[in-house]
Design a protein around this motif. Structure first.
Motif, mmCIF file in Angstrom:
data_model
loop_
_atom_site.group_PDB
_atom_site.id
_atom_site.type_symbol
_atom_site.label_atom_id
_atom_site.label_comp_id
_atom_site.label_asym_id
_atom_site.label_seq_id
_atom_site.Cartn_x
_atom_site.Cartn_y
_atom_site.Cartn_z
ATOM 1 N N THR A 1 21.482 18.720 4.616
ATOM 2 C CA THR A 1 21.944 18.387 5.501
ATOM 3 C C THR A 1 22.476 17.181 6.222
ATOM 4 O O THR A 1 23.454 16.916 6.688
ATOM 5 N N ARG B 1 24.482 15.244 2.738
ATOM 6 C CA ARG B 1 26.090 16.236 2.396
ATOM 7 C C ARG B 1 26.957 16.957 3.652
ATOM 8 O O ARG B 1 28.424 16.818 3.343
ATOM 9 N N TYR B 2 26.086 16.413 5.083
ATOM 10 C CA TYR B 2 27.228 17.842 6.067
ATOM 11 C C TYR B 2 27.421 16.505 7.268
ATOM 12 O O TYR B 2 27.336 16.549 8.004
ATOM 13 N N THR C 1 13.915 26.202 10.940
ATOM 14 C CA THR C 1 14.956 26.032 9.458
ATOM 15 C C THR C 1 14.353 27.651 9.017
ATOM 16 O O THR C 1 15.419 28.377 8.597
ATOM 17 N N ASP D 1 17.049 28.261 14.743
ATOM 18 C CA ASP D 1 17.943 27.309 13.791
ATOM 19 C C ASP D 1 18.205 26.005 14.443
ATOM 20 O O ASP D 1 18.423 26.087 15.432
ATOM 21 N N GLY E 1 20.225 23.877 12.992
ATOM 22 C CA GLY E 1 21.664 22.983 12.170
ATOM 23 C C GLY E 1 22.439 22.741 10.943
ATOM 24 O O GLY E 1 22.252 22.719 10.609
ATOM 25 N N SER E 2 20.879 23.341 10.006
ATOM 26 C CA SER E 2 20.914 23.262 8.601
ATOM 27 C C SER E 2 21.485 23.954 8.232
ATOM 28 O O SER E 2 21.647 25.179 8.069
ATOM 29 N N PRO E 3 22.290 24.212 7.305
ATOM 30 C CA PRO E 3 23.962 25.000 6.689
ATOM 31 C C PRO E 3 22.486 26.100 6.223
ATOM 32 O O PRO E 3 21.793 25.703 5.259
ATOM 33 N N GLU E 4 23.099 27.225 6.499
ATOM 34 C CA GLU E 4 22.428 28.787 5.253
ATOM 35 C C GLU E 4 22.570 28.445 3.925
ATOM 36 O O GLU E 4 21.696 28.705 2.812
ATOM 37 N N GLU E 5 23.427 27.932 3.047
ATOM 38 C CA GLU E 5 23.502 27.882 1.789
ATOM 39 C C GLU E 5 22.329 27.020 1.408
ATOM 40 O O GLU E 5 22.460 27.629 0.111
#
Length: 559
Positions: free
Chosen positions: A17, A20-21, A211, A233, A235-239
């Motif tokens: 997270t 990459r983001y 998460t 949740d 803030g970590s992307p679901e993917e």
């Protein structure tokens, strides 16, 4: 369904997270703290102002969550005490930053008080904790466990173990005043990756995990120690969660809601479009099981329900079952159980129905065993196998395919069903299916369920404190609904009725059978929880659970 992640997989999600983001790790910690603060505020009626809150912290990231939580709640008007089991100078990274905020000079915001860390805040012995407790901590409105979270990998030091024991005892003593106990991520004392207990765990009313749920949040034997589980949740992307190689899932309310939407009644709905459930149930001594199973199936939303029962049981069943249920008497053995000869008598019904349930109260003799085997071998639709039928098939040797080879799907690309078997044993029946009396084989119950479903190409519903549902792909789903009141006689028959009713509807609506089983088990557990609320575990019966289905459906379909 929510994917369940191990502690290491969760750390990988957090790392990616940030990497990459570009979401800073300290922002994830801040989001986690705000998530816990929202839960506490909601449970206290919408405000924490004037409430006394004690937060116990470790020196790792879980403690950092607790330190950030202290700051947030203090600014909102709560009176905060924070105890760190360790030294502030030993904290690192994001946790150190949040503890550093609390170490500054006292800060006052109007009537809001935020305590600073002094020597009192650093607890390194049982004696230091008792000194705090005697002078300050004898009562608080909220108790927060932010000691280890997913970071605990070994037994606790004895002094900390004793403190946790005393905390739990204080919650039960004669002078106990009700307080809310909240665990951050997972209660201290539990292994995040299994159902192992490293120590006596802190008994939480609520656990706020982040998460994704962890195995220690959801597995049988430890799920209840988490209290109510809330997955926040942060803030970590679901993917990133989807990419983790986990085959363990937690069923959700949304699974049941989605299934009900996909099988909802339309203006042109009628009995044949709603599915036909066929029950093979009952015997001279156990006609009540057939009644419970059929009545539950009728309440499930299915269009038609038919029972085949021994001729000597027909009148007993027909006089007690709902009048909408069709009852048919078939050949029986000398013991009053269904005989092998009955197979020829139900051939037409087997061709016309959408799903079959076999086993509730059918009793056990050799002729019945041959009948059950013939029904399963010649099946033309999904079959739910329960109770005596499970025992007659034990040890289970059918439906084998090579381990490691991808099993056939439960739904073809064209949408046609591929006739799965759905076995619904409790622990004792499962051991019989495995052909053993050694309970150690169930030490890792998830692995046992997964391996059985893989090996035999079946859907396995292992009943217990937390129902586990396995499918041939290796996926195992933990059902979070239900309670120990469902352990009474007749509830297995009620579950079988709900299952076969849902599966019959799924055949008509061409829905995935595994997802249907997950939804049915979730709904049955919800009905059990509602029955507990109305009558209590001591009084509730299987019939009460069935009658609660209407309220459960209204609740799920109205949301």
């Amino acid at each position: 369904m929510q994917k369940v992640l191990t502690a290491e997989q969760m750390r990988e999600v957090d790392r990616l997270t940030t990497e990459r983001y570009g979401i800073p790790s300290i922002l994830l910690m801040e989001n986690a703290a705000h998530a816990v603060a929202r839960v506490i505020t909601e449970r206290l009626g919408g405000t924490v102002k004037g409430k006394s809150i004690l937060i116990l912290c470790g020196s790792g990231n879980n403690g950092g969550d607790g330190a950030a939580l202290a700051r947030i709640l203090a600014v909102q008007g709560a009176y905060i005490d924070v105890l760190l089991f360790g030294k502030i100078k030993e904290t690192r990274g994001d946790a150190r930053i949040n503890f550093g905020v609390l170490c500054r000079e006292e800060v006052e915001f109007e009537d809001v008080y935020m305590s600073n860390f002094g020597e009192l805040g650093e607890i390194q012995s049982q004696e230091e904790y008792y000194e705090f407790y005697l002078h300050t901590g004898q009562y608080c409105d909220v108790f927060v466990d932010a000691i280890f979270g997913t970071g605990l990998t070994r037994p606790l030091d004895l002094w900390l173990y004793n403190i946790i024991h005393d905390i739990n005892f204080a919650n039960e003593g004669p002078t106990f005043k009700p307080r809310l106990t909240v665990a951050v991520d997972i209660p201290t004392g539990l292994n995040a990756d299994s159902d192992e207990r490293f120590a006596e765990p802190i008994r939480a009313d609520i656990t706020v995990s982040f998460t994704a749920p962890k195995p220690g949040n959801v597995l049988p034997n430890v799920a209840a120690l988490n209290g109510e589980l809330i997955v926040a949740d942060i803030g970590s992307p679901e993917e990133l969660i989807d990419a983790q190689p986990s085959h363990l899932y937690l069923a959700e309310r949304s699974d049941a809601e989605a299934w009900l939407r996909n099988t909802e009644f339309s203006s042109d709905s009628y009995k044949n479009k709603r599915g036909h459930a066929f029950l093979i149930a009952g015997s001279e001594s156990y006609s009540g099981a057939a009644v419970l199973c059929a009545d539950a199936a009728m309440r499930s939303g299915v269009g038609l329900v038919t029972i085949a029962t021994p001729k000597s049981s027909k009148d007993s069943v027909a006089s007690r079952v709902l009048p909408e249920v069709i009852v048919r008497g078939v050949s029986e053995s000398e013991s009053g159980a269904i005989a092998e000869a009955a197979f020829a008598e139900i051939g037409e019904l087997l061709e016309k129905t959408d799903a079959v349930a076999i086993g509730s109260g059918i009793s056990q003799d050799e002729s019945t065993k041959k009948f059950v085997e013939r029904v399963i071998e010649n099946r033309q639709q999904p079959i739910v196998v329960d109770a005596d039928a499970i025992n007659l098939l034990s040890p289970f040797a059918g439906e084998n395919h090579p381990v490691g080879e991808t099993p056939p799907p439960l739904l073809s690309k064209e949408g046609s069903l591929l006739l799965p078997l759905i076995l619904t044993p409790h622990e004792g029946e499962f051991l019989r299916l495995l052909g053993t009396t050694d309970k150690d084989v169930l030490h890792d119950c998830v692995a046992a369920v997964r391996q059985f479903a893989l090996t035999h190409n079946v859907i396995l519903v292992l009943k217990g404190e937390r129902v586990l549902i396995g499918e041939p792909s290796g996926r195992v789903v933990v059902n979070p609904t239900g309670n120990s009141g469902l352990g009474k006689a007749g509830n297995g028959d009620t579950l079988t009725g709900i299952l076969v009713g849902f599966v019959a509807q799924a055949v008509q609506f061409k829905r995935d059978i595994f997802e249907t089983v997950v939804a049915a088990v979730y709904v049955a557990g919800m009905a059990g929880d509602l029955a507990e609320q109305k009558y209590g575990k001591r009084v509730m019966t299987a019939s009460d659970v069935r009658e609660c289905l209407s309220e459960v459906f209204s609740n799920l379909e109205g949301s």
